[in-house]
Design a protein around this motif. Structure first.
Motif, PDB file in Angstrom:
ATOM      1  N   THR A 102       0.839  -1.206   0.000  1.00  0.00           N
ATOM      2  CA  THR A 102       0.000   0.000   0.000  1.00  0.00           C
ATOM      3  C   THR A 102       0.873   1.254   0.000  1.00  0.00           C
ATOM      4  OG1 THR A 102      -0.052   0.129   2.410  1.00  0.00           O
ATOM      5  CG2 THR A 102      -1.836  -1.105   1.344  1.00  0.00           C
ATOM      6  N   MET A 103       0.240   2.354  -0.368  1.00  0.00           N
ATOM      7  CA  MET A 103       0.926   3.648  -0.297  1.00  0.00           C
ATOM      8  C   MET A 103       1.228   4.006   1.159  1.00  0.00           C
ATOM      9  SD  MET A 103       1.443   4.440  -3.346  1.00  0.00           S
ATOM     10  CE  MET A 103       1.519   2.697  -3.681  1.00  0.00           C
ATOM     11  N   GLY A 104       0.370   3.530   2.068  1.00  0.00           N
ATOM     12  CA  GLY A 104       0.590   3.807   3.492  1.00  0.00           C
ATOM     13  C   GLY A 104       1.833   3.110   4.017  1.00  0.00           C
ATOM     14  N   THR A 105       1.947   1.805   3.733  1.00  0.00           N
ATOM     15  CA  THR A 105       3.134   1.078   4.205  1.00  0.00           C
ATOM     16  C   THR A 105       4.388   1.589   3.503  1.00  0.00           C
ATOM     17  OG1 THR A 105       1.930  -0.892   4.911  1.00  0.00           O
ATOM     18  CG2 THR A 105       4.214  -1.215   4.247  1.00  0.00           C
ATOM     19  N   LEU A 106       4.260   1.911   2.214  1.00  0.00           N
ATOM     20  CA  LEU A 106       5.412   2.451   1.477  1.00  0.00           C
ATOM     21  C   LEU A 106       5.896   3.756   2.121  1.00  0.00           C
ATOM     22  CD1 LEU A 106       5.850   2.401  -2.307  1.00  0.00           C
ATOM     23  CD2 LEU A 106       6.087   4.594  -1.171  1.00  0.00           C
ATOM     24  N   ALA A 107       4.936   4.616   2.475  1.00  0.00           N
ATOM     25  CA  ALA A 107       5.305   5.899   3.101  1.00  0.00           C
ATOM     26  C   ALA A 107       5.979   5.657   4.454  1.00  0.00           C
ATOM     27  CB  ALA A 107       4.055   6.765   3.278  1.00  0.00           C
ATOM     28  N   ALA A 108       5.430   4.707   5.211  1.00  0.00           N
ATOM     29  CA  ALA A 108       5.996   4.418   6.538  1.00  0.00           C
ATOM     30  C   ALA A 108       7.422   3.883   6.412  1.00  0.00           C
ATOM     31  CB  ALA A 108       5.103   3.411   7.265  1.00  0.00           C
ATOM     32  N   ILE A 109       7.655   3.024   5.423  1.00  0.00           N
ATOM     33  CA  ILE A 109       9.013   2.490   5.232  1.00  0.00           C
ATOM     34  C   ILE A 109       9.950   3.617   4.789  1.00  0.00           C
ATOM     35  CG2 ILE A 109      10.432   0.877   3.897  1.00  0.00           C
ATOM     36  CD1 ILE A 109       7.920  -0.957   3.700  1.00  0.00           C
ATOM     37  N   ALA A 110       9.434   4.491   3.914  1.00  0.00           N
ATOM     38  CA  ALA A 110      10.268   5.604   3.427  1.00  0.00           C
ATOM     39  C   ALA A 110      10.691   6.524   4.570  1.00  0.00           C
ATOM     40  CB  ALA A 110       9.513   6.391   2.359  1.00  0.00           C
ATOM     41  N   GLN A 111       9.845   6.590   5.603  1.00  0.00           N
ATOM     42  CA  GLN A 111      10.145   7.465   6.743  1.00  0.00           C
ATOM     43  C   GLN A 111      10.806   6.715   7.900  1.00  0.00           C
ATOM     44  OE1 GLN A 111       9.875  10.727   6.464  1.00  0.00           O
ATOM     45  NE2 GLN A 111       9.066  10.381   4.408  1.00  0.00           N
ATOM     46  N   GLY A 112      10.975   5.413   7.765  1.00  0.00           N
ATOM     47  CA  GLY A 112      11.618   4.632   8.830  1.00  0.00           C
ATOM     48  C   GLY A 112      10.786   4.520  10.093  1.00  0.00           C
ATOM     49  N   LEU A 113       9.458   4.467   9.966  1.00  0.00           N
ATOM     50  CA  LEU A 113       8.609   4.493  11.160  1.00  0.00           C
ATOM     51  C   LEU A 113       8.732   3.234  12.019  1.00  0.00           C
ATOM     52  CD1 LEU A 113       5.284   6.220  10.040  1.00  0.00           C
ATOM     53  CD2 LEU A 113       7.419   7.215  10.878  1.00  0.00           C
ATOM     54  N   ALA A 114       8.769   2.069  11.401  1.00  0.00           N
ATOM     55  CA  ALA A 114       8.951   0.807  12.140  1.00  0.00           C
ATOM     56  C   ALA A 114       7.915   0.619  13.253  1.00  0.00           C
ATOM     57  CB  ALA A 114      10.372   0.730  12.696  1.00  0.00           C
TER      58      ALA A 114
END
Ligand SMILES: Cc1cc2nc3c(=O)[nH]c(=O)nc-3n(C[C@H](O)[C@H](O)[C@H](O)COP(=O)(O)O)c2cc1C
Length: 210
Positions: A102-114
């Motif tokens: 998803t765009m949500g998980t992609l964004a979270a990975i791009a930001q290193g949210l973990a």
């Protein structure tokens, strides 16, 4: 030596790609560590009439039964299972694929949210220099989606959208799915015979060289 591959399903359209990829990894005798999000369960039901169990232990039995003929091994982990091997850089998989992503998980990975095990596993794979492949599905892409993908690509992540080609004359949906799954398996060096490779048949007409 079997490969250890972390596979994550998130709640984007395209669950047939993820399920077929799981089958092919197990068929190739990989050790698969499977994670999936809550919305992935909804999408699996919507697209495939597939009821993915809400508990990891049940999911493990469910998939082991479904793919009982395949030689690979499977371990399923819950979204907050912080003692899973994929949660730590001391025990990373050789590769991780988020399919569909998803765009949500992609964004979270791009930001290193973990902030859940999928995001953390991706963060670990990235920091340990292992291969991370995302199969993002949305259309059209916004500037934010594209910027996130560029950021990830610059960090070494493979962005592999599920865009099947038509030059192999697909006859059914399975052929289209296999086109994308074949590209994913190629990326992590897992052998397969899902479709002939371009130029291998030798039957194409040969034109003039100049
Ligand atoms: C049936 C269905 C299809 C969806 N398709 C997409 C999609 O193709 N791409 C996307 O980015 N989000 C899609 N979404 C929305 C995401 O599931 C939603 O943003 C969710 O919060 C993502 O969470 P996750 O990344 O943890 O799975 C879809 C949701 C549903 C219920």
């Amino acid at each position: 030596m079997p490969k250890t591959v972390c596979l994550a399903f998130t709640g984007a359209s395209g669950m047939p790609y993820g399920i077929r990829l799981l089958e092919c990894l197990l068929a190739a005798d990989c050790r698969v560590q499977l994670l999936y999000s809550q919305v992935a369960q909804i999408v699996a039901r919507q697209e495939m009439d597939l009821e993915l169990p809400g508990r990891a232990a049940e999911a493990q039995t469910f998939f082991r039964n479904r793919f009982a003929d395949q030689p690979g091994t499977l371990a399923v982990y819950g979204r907050e299972e912080w003692f899973a091997p994929v949660a730590s850089g001391s025990n990373p998989p050789e590769a991780m694929i988020v399919c569909p992503c998803t765009m949500g998980t992609l964004a979270a990975i791009a930001q290193g949210l973990a902030s859940n095990l999928i995001e953390r596993a991706a963060d670990v794979v990235l920091k340990e220099g292992r291969k991370l492949i995302l199969v993002p599905r949305e259309t059209p892409f916004s500037a934010i989606h594209l910027e996130n993908m560029l950021r990830l690509s610059r960090a070494g992540v493979v962005i592999l959208p599920p865009n099947p080609g038509f030059y192999h004359h697909p006859q059914n949906i399975g052929d289209l799915v296999d086109f994308v799954v074949a590209r994913l398996l190629d990326q992590i060096g897992v052998e397969h015979a899902l479709m002939p490779r371009w130029g291998d048949s030798g039957s194409e007409a040969r034109g003039d060289i100049v």
